[in-house]
Design an enzyme around this catalytic site. Structure first.
Site, mmCIF file in Angstrom:
data_model
loop_
_atom_site.group_PDB
_atom_site.id
_atom_site.type_symbol
_atom_site.label_atom_id
_atom_site.label_comp_id
_atom_site.label_asym_id
_atom_site.label_seq_id
_atom_site.Cartn_x
_atom_site.Cartn_y
_atom_site.Cartn_z
ATOM 1 N N ASP A 117 0.916 -1.259 -0.031
ATOM 2 C CA ASP A 117 -0.183 0.051 -0.141
ATOM 3 C C ASP A 117 0.925 1.275 0.035
ATOM 4 O OD1 ASP A 117 -2.346 -1.421 -0.093
ATOM 5 O OD2 ASP A 117 -2.634 -1.438 2.104
ATOM 6 N N ASP A 136 -6.815 -1.145 -4.819
ATOM 7 C CA ASP A 136 -7.974 -0.708 -4.107
ATOM 8 C C ASP A 136 -9.073 0.254 -4.643
ATOM 9 O OD1 ASP A 136 -6.882 -2.547 -2.072
ATOM 10 O OD2 ASP A 136 -5.909 -0.962 -1.040
#
Length: 163
Positions: A117, A136
């Site tokens: 991330d 995402d």
């Protein structure tokens, strides 16, 4: 699913997964783990590892448990895509984004045992959103696309019934 729509689906998957993996590769090789690189007054690149799913949910699941769960969800999403009416192009596009994002994160989980991330939104020192990645974002945009088409269909049906 028709033969006519499959090439677009495949192209969408290649683009979403390819872009996601290319950006993650760049982050891994250019931003040290745990380092924040400010881009805008409200946006930074912040390299972290996520052993869970969205917002670190299921982080207590085993590595293989998360992979199995993701595969089950992917099979269901593929079934939904295949069985969505051809004229529901926004919904089909939404499922393509969701599936591509899920595959991008699954690749990380298989290769590294975690998801990379790197996107961090914040407001001064008051609010920090969870760190997330492009996969995402694709998943979120896919859900939004499906909701928009469903709302438009509902409005159309409602106006047809009221006439």
């Amino acid at each position: 699913m028709t033969r006519k729509s499959f090439p677009f689906f495949l192209l969408g998957l290649i683009l979403t997964v390819g872009i996601d993996q290319a950006v993650k590769y760049w982050v891994m090789h250019n931003i040290p783990l745990g380092t924040e690189t400010p881009l805008l007054p409200f946006l930074s690149l912040y390299h972290v590892r996520n052993s869970g799913i969205a917002f670190s949910f299921f982080s207590s699941f085993s590595h293989w448990g998360l992979i199995f769960l993701t595969l089950i969800i992917l099979i269901f999403l593929l079934w939904l895509w295949k069985n969505t009416q051809y004229n529901k192009s926004l919904t089909r596009f939404g499922f393509t984004l969701i599936i591509g994002g899920a595959i991008g994160n699954l690749i990380d989980r298989i290769c590294f045992y975690y998801v990379i991330d790197y996107i961090l939104f914040y407001i001064n020192d008051v609010f920090y959103f969870a760190v997330f990645n492009l996969a995402d974002t694709f998943i979120t945009l896919g859900v939004i696309a499906i909701i928009i088409e469903e709302l438009l269909s509902w409005i159309k049906r409602k106006s047809t019934f009221s006439e």
